[in-house]
Design a protein around this motif. Structure first.
Motif, short mmCIF file in Angstrom:
data_model
loop_
_atom_site.label_atom_id
_atom_site.label_comp_id
_atom_site.label_asym_id
_atom_site.label_seq_id
_atom_site.Cartn_x
_atom_site.Cartn_y
_atom_site.Cartn_z
N ARG A 87 0.79 -1.05 0.12
CA ARG A 87 0.09 -0.14 0.02
C ARG A 87 0.92 1.28 0.02
O ARG A 87 0.58 2.18 -0.78
CB ARG A 87 -0.88 0.09 1.04
CG ARG A 87 -2.03 1.30 1.43
CD ARG A 87 -2.68 1.17 2.54
NE ARG A 87 -3.57 -0.05 2.39
CZ ARG A 87 -4.48 -0.39 1.62
NH1 ARG A 87 -5.07 0.55 0.92
NH2 ARG A 87 -5.18 -1.63 1.74
N GLU A 91 0.81 4.18 -2.86
CA GLU A 91 0.48 5.58 -2.28
C GLU A 91 1.78 6.41 -2.80
O GLU A 91 1.41 7.51 -3.46
CB GLU A 91 0.32 5.74 -0.72
CG GLU A 91 -1.13 4.98 -0.41
CD GLU A 91 -1.00 5.08 1.19
OE1 GLU A 91 -2.04 4.46 1.69
OE2 GLU A 91 -0.19 5.30 1.82
N LEU A 368 -2.67 -0.44 -5.32
CA LEU A 368 -3.77 -0.02 -4.06
C LEU A 368 -4.92 -1.12 -3.95
O LEU A 368 -5.15 -1.33 -2.95
CB LEU A 368 -4.28 1.38 -4.02
CG LEU A 368 -3.02 2.53 -4.09
CD1 LEU A 368 -3.56 3.91 -4.36
CD2 LEU A 368 -2.46 2.45 -2.60
N ALA A 371 -3.34 -4.07 -3.05
CA ALA A 371 -3.22 -4.26 -1.24
C ALA A 371 -4.31 -4.21 -0.45
O ALA A 371 -4.34 -4.91 0.61
CB ALA A 371 -2.43 -2.86 -1.12
N ASP A 372 -5.55 -3.86 -1.05
CA ASP A 372 -7.00 -4.01 -0.39
C ASP A 372 -7.10 -5.63 -0.32
O ASP A 372 -7.54 -6.22 0.83
CB ASP A 372 -8.12 -3.49 -1.10
CG ASP A 372 -7.90 -2.06 -0.82
OD1 ASP A 372 -7.27 -1.49 0.33
OD2 ASP A 372 -8.66 -1.24 -1.50
#
Lengths: 601, 130
Positions: A87, A91, A368, A371-372
């Motif tokens: 993550r 980002e 991202l 990552a979730d």
């Protein structure tokens, strides 16, 4: 008016002179000062020196026309991204890796997963570096020594510690090496890069053969206490040591066996000894001759061992143990587990799932989203392979079906087309000074065309095509079924981008480099050439024969005839000299249209 | 040799000094020639001026058997100067015959009035004969 030839030989090299002034950890303070005062605060006549030094902290200034923008490489030892770190990468890519150029396939913010299990971000501005470093380091990540003349990111079997097939867990060894040799002033200024692989699995997925220093799993009967054969006995498990592998500069070498076995607790001593040997004896006067592979050529493995024993370790070295190389399949061109794509058993009963990331590039939004998903279905950890792919670990059986049904996995598939799965590509002229041709987007176009227009014979599940823009060989072209390397040729009298075609390379028990059988194929004729080659392979192969074995029983002339370049409906929009652009995909792409240095804000 | 440089004035690393005839900040002229980026560029006075991956026509019988070699420039090995002429030795491949190797010294441009001017890329390059 000048006269005479002036000072053609300079010893040591410019780079060595720059390194002798400022190098290693101390660069950081200067880097942050420049970041604070702005890119223009770097004096014009010092820029090349500082750009060379910044590499030690993972920053490469991008190529001509992209002044003031940097590539940032984040070194993730063994490709391990602990929970939460993916993550953070997403980002940072989303916030900072955006520049004036937009890639027509990948958009304007993305992360590249590399063939050395690292991560590269582009369009980084110098003024953002302190904030990026702060965020990386607060989350256990670092760009330290990701580039430059020092210990690079240590590679290995990415699923070390979890792999059901492993002989020994190499992950604690790699962590120890990383902690010992990152920021270590005794090893911070080597003659050239120092690439280390530590593998504990029996599949060869650490690709030790192409590293400067390789530790490979091996059994050793110590003091006659073991079982000798390893079957039912109690041989100690450790590592055999090889030195001097590498692919660059038309001088590929496989690492040479120096007849040393080392237990896990002494890997650091032997690795440090060899790094010091390289530091003291490597060639600092000629960077083309600096890698340790050339020292091994000169000395031979016996002298490397003797010098290591005499001057660099204070204990008696064991002779080599019994290796497991006969079980190696990774990138071997045949057998199971040529890569780590798909669902595999972990030794703790969970699963790891290898996802195909075509040419290693993933949009920041997808990073991202992944990552979730890994937090929802796994432990939050992911790992990166040397085939530019992502592996999601720790997925329990009861979550597997739901994970595999996620929409994101339609694009990053655990069951991709062989042509998608087998594609590896370097950075290319999009950002790299050295590359001769455009690469990543081209390999995407090739893979898509081959998926629609070419077929593999029954029973052939994998087919590796590696595209490297130049002889630096960052895409590891020499160890693929089809090796493509950037070139130029003339077509209808005009210079066009072209590719040399090599065939039949691979690792395994008996590694072999591809043979360059067809030279300078205009890029628009390459997909047709591969399709024709595959058709001949299907027609002429013996039952059950792998592509690599098929290549091995033909001579170069026969293979050249089978490649048969041909124009097809494949169209290549980047036939022209992409080096002469500031960014190949820009609408106004000329160097005169290059954007200004980014403002410091 | 990976990286050579010509310093015409003011650099203690160079034993020879050859003023260009233009006053610089220290009363002389310093022209820095370097091979950069792992052999991808020739830099003149800290500006990347000459790049790899171009096609050069060579009249250099010693390189290959072609009357006129058509060379893909893959890597600059070293850079130097002869008079006002900036020269380089390059690793490359003739696309006519496939021969690879390192060339003799070939011109890439001239320094005139303190400014570097690259040779027209379509010109035929020759090694200077003594």
């Amino acid at each position: 008016m000048w006269s005479g030839v002036v000072c053609r030989d300079t010893m040591p090299t410019d780079v060595e002179n720059w390194k002798s002034e400022v190098y290693g950890n101390e660069i950081r303070e200067h880097l942050f000062e420049f970041a604070e005062r702005g890119f223009d605060s770097i004096p014009d006549d010092e820029r090349d020196a500082w750009f060379e030094r910044f590499k030690w902290w993972g920053l490469y200034h991008q190529r001509n026309g992209q002044e003031g923008y940097f590539m940032l490489r984040i070194g993730t030892p063994n490709g391990v991204l602990e929970p939460g770190q993916l993550r953070v990468v997403g980002e940072i890519a989303d916030e900072y890796a955006r520049g004036p150029g937009t890639n027509p396939i990948f958009g304007d913010a993305y992360a590249d997963f590399t063939t050395r299990q690292s991560i590269q971000l582009h369009w980084i501005e110098l003024s953002d570096v302190p904030a990026i470093f702060e965020k990386l380091e607060a989350n256990g990540l670092s760009a330290q020594q990701a580039c430059g003349d020092s210990w690079r990111n240590i590679v290995g079997n990415p699923v070390a510690g979890k792999d059901g097939q492993e002989v020994i867990d190499a992950w604690p060894v790699i962590r120890d090496l990383n902690e010992t040799f990152k920021g270590n002033d005794d090893h911070s200024n080597l003659p050239r890069k120092w690439k280390v692989s530590v593998t504990g699995s029996a599949d060869g997925s650490g690709q030790g053969d192409i590293n400067d220093l390789a530790f490979e799993p091996a059994y050793k009967d110590i003091d006659g206490e073991g079982g000798g054969s390893g079957e039912g006995g109690e041989d100690a498990v450790g590592f055999n040591v090889r030195v001097g592998g590498g692919l660059a500069r038309n001088e590929p070498r496989f690492a040479r066996d120096i007849d040393v076995w080392v237990p896990p607790e002494r890997v650091s001593d032997v690795a440090g000894g060899l790094s010091a040997l390289f530091r003291d004896h490597g060639d600092r006067e000629d960077r083309y001759n600096a890698r340790i592979k050339f020292l091994v050529d000169e000395w031979g493995p016996e002298e490397v061992r003797e010098t290591l024993q005499a001057d660099y370790v204070d204990f008696e070295l064991e002779t080599a143990g019994r290796d497991v190389r006969e079980e190696y399949t990774y990138n071997a061109g045949e057998g199971e587990r040529n890569d780590l794509i798909g669902v595999h058993d972990q030794k703790d009963g969970a699963n790891f799932v290898g996802l195909n990331v075509l040419v290693g590039r993933m949009g920041a939004g997808d990073v991202l989203e992944l990552a979730d998903l890994v937090e929802e279905y796994g432990s939050g950890e992911v790992r990166l392979s040397q085939r530019q792919n992502v592996i999601v670990t720790d997925v329990p059986d009861d979550a597997l079906d739901d994970f595999l049904a996620e929409d994101l996995l339609e694009h990053y598939s655990p069951e991709p087309s062989p042509f998608m799965r087998g594609s590896v590509a370097c950075t290319g002229t999009e950002f790299c000074s050295l590359s001769i041709v455009e690469t990543k987007n081209r390999q995407v176009r090739f893979a898509r065309w081959l998926k629609e227009n070419a077929e593999l014979p029954d029973g052939v599940e994998e087919f590796h095509v590696h595209l490297s823009g130049c002889t630096a060989s960052c895409a590891q072209p020499q160890i693929a079924d089809v090796s493509l390397r950037g070139m130029k040729t003339r077509k209808d009298g005009e210079p066009v981008e072209a590719l040399d075609v090599g065939l039949g390379g691979g690792l395994g028990e008996e590694p072999g480099f591809a043979r360059w059988v067809t030279q300078r194929v205009p890029v628009d004729e390459v997909p047709g050439a591969i399709a024709n080659l595959l058709e001949s392979f299907a027609d002429q192969r013996e039952e059950g024969e792998s592509f690599r074995a098929f290549v091995a029983r033909h001579d170069d002339e026969e293979l050249d005839a089978l490649v048969d370049p041909e124009e097809t409906d494949y169209e290549d929009p980047m036939m022209h000299n992409t080096k002469r652009t500031w960014y190949p995909y820009a609408e106004e792409d000329g160097l005169d249209d290059a954007p200004p240095v980014p403002a410091d804000d | 040799m990976f990286s050579s440089r010509v310093v015409l004035d003011g650099d203690p690393a160079c034993a020879h000094r050859h003023p260009l005839g233009r006053d610089g900040p220290t009363g002389g002229v310093t022209t820095r020639l370097r091979v950069l980026d792992d052999g991808a560029w020739i830099s003149v006075d800290d500006h990347r001026e000459v790049r790899v991956s171009e096609l050069w026509r060579l009249d250099e019988p010693g390189f290959c058997g072609c009357d006129l070699a058509d060379l893909v420039v893959e890597n600059f090995q070293e850079v130097g100067v002869d008079g006002s002429r900036v020269e380089t030795r390059v690793y490359g491949q003739c696309i006519e015959c496939g021969e690879t190797g390192v060339t003799d010294w070939l011109p890439v441009g001239r320094v005139r009035g303190g400014e570097f001017v690259e040779l027209d890329r379509s010109c035929v390059r020759r090694t200077r004969r003594e």
